[in-house]
Design an enzyme around this catalytic site. Structure first.
Site, PDB file in Angstrom:
ATOM      1  N   ASP A  80       0.792  -1.227   0.000  1.00 33.81           N
ATOM      2  CA  ASP A  80       0.000   0.000   0.000  1.00 33.81           C
ATOM      3  C   ASP A  80       0.830   1.285   0.000  1.00 33.81           C
ATOM      4  OD1 ASP A  80      -2.138  -1.725   0.247  1.00 33.81           O
ATOM      5  OD2 ASP A  80      -3.089  -0.600   1.863  1.00 33.81           O
ATOM      6  N   HIS A 227       3.532  -2.043   3.263  1.00 35.58           N
ATOM      7  CA  HIS A 227       3.585  -0.687   2.719  1.00 35.58           C
ATOM      8  C   HIS A 227       4.928  -0.437   2.036  1.00 35.58           C
ATOM      9  CE1 HIS A 227       0.555  -0.505   5.925  1.00 35.58           C
ATOM     10  NE2 HIS A 227      -0.019   0.440   5.198  1.00 35.58           N
TER      11      HIS A 227
END
Length: 259
Positions: A80, A227
């Site tokens: 992400d 992430h």
């Protein structure tokens, strides 16, 4: 699902949106996005069609996806908040080393700022996911018009940056889905995407803790959240380097979220 504040995303989005305000205001949010210019179309025609490419996106299920297309022993690696010029290439390198495909949930202005990285993600066989314009974790408290702008403007930015490859999924920041946002995304061919395992790498607790968290939570389901932006992601890169071979050793097969 735990929610994070806007933090650096609001600053990045504000700067990017300041540059693109005229284009965004003039855009038709419900229009399908296409190549930005003739040269992009020519480059796109030279390579095989990637998933999500084409003039029209077929509607998909509005249900939030958690399962893997590889079945009960499948695992979906999802990344992400990028792309990021420092950390996305390093994540891509580790994924390539272990032959793993992932789903990259991108922030619209980040994709717009780094189209080379978006195209590198697509060229490596990974999939794209819409993660909105400004990563607002209070999306579910906002108007439908606001939700529409966040989702469809990001879809357009990502599609243009990729050279015409659309996001196949939509992940609400902090899991802030609404019935409206799920229906809107699904109508544009983006399956709402959840997660089962939160690596907590965003908090930078140390690589051993990230690794232990994923190992402990794998029984919760196949979709794992990491992430590649939002600060120093060296712990994420190191954790992936340890977790990917471990998952293979446990008999998991890497796949994509169901569509």
């Amino acid at each position: 699902m735990a929610r994070r504040g806007r933090g650096w995303y609001g600053q990045v989005a504000a700067a990017a949106m300041g540059v693109t305000a005229v284009a965004v205001a003039a855009s038709l949010w419900t229009s399908p996005a296409g190549p930005a210019d003739g040269s992009t179309r020519a480059r796109s025609a030279e390579r095989p069609a990637a998933p999500g490419a084409g003039p029209k996106a077929a509607p998909v299920s509005v249900e939030i996806a958690h399962a893997s297309d590889r079945g009960a022993r499948g695992v979906n690696i999802t990344i992400d908040d990028g792309p990021d010029p420092v950390w996305t290439p390093r994540v891509l390198k580790v994924l390539k080393e272990y032959g793993v495909k992932a789903t990259f949930c991108m922030i619209g202005p980040q994709a717009q700022a780094h189209p080379d990285l978006v195209r590198a993600v697509v060229a490596a066989g990974h999939r794209l996911c819409d993660h909105t314009v400004s990563h607002d974790v209070t999306m579910d408290k906002k108007s439908e018009a606001y939700q529409s702008r966040q989702i469809l403007d990001a879809e357009r930015m990502i599609t243009e940056a990729s050279g015409g490859v659309r996001p196949l999924y939509y992940r609400a920041p902090g899991g802030a889905f609404t019935p409206y946002s799920r229906k809107l995304a699904a109508s544009h061919g983006m399956r709402p995407l959840g997660w089962n395992v939160d690596s907590k790498d965003f908090e930078r607790p140390g690589t051993p803790t990230v690794v232990a968290t994923v190992k402990d939570e794998m029984p919760n389901g196949p979709t794992v959240l990491f992430h590649d932006a939002g600060g120093d992601r060296s712990e994420t890169v190191a954790a992936l380097r340890e977790l990917l071979p471990w998952l293979k050793g446990q008999g998991y097969a890497f796949g994509f979220p169901v569509r």
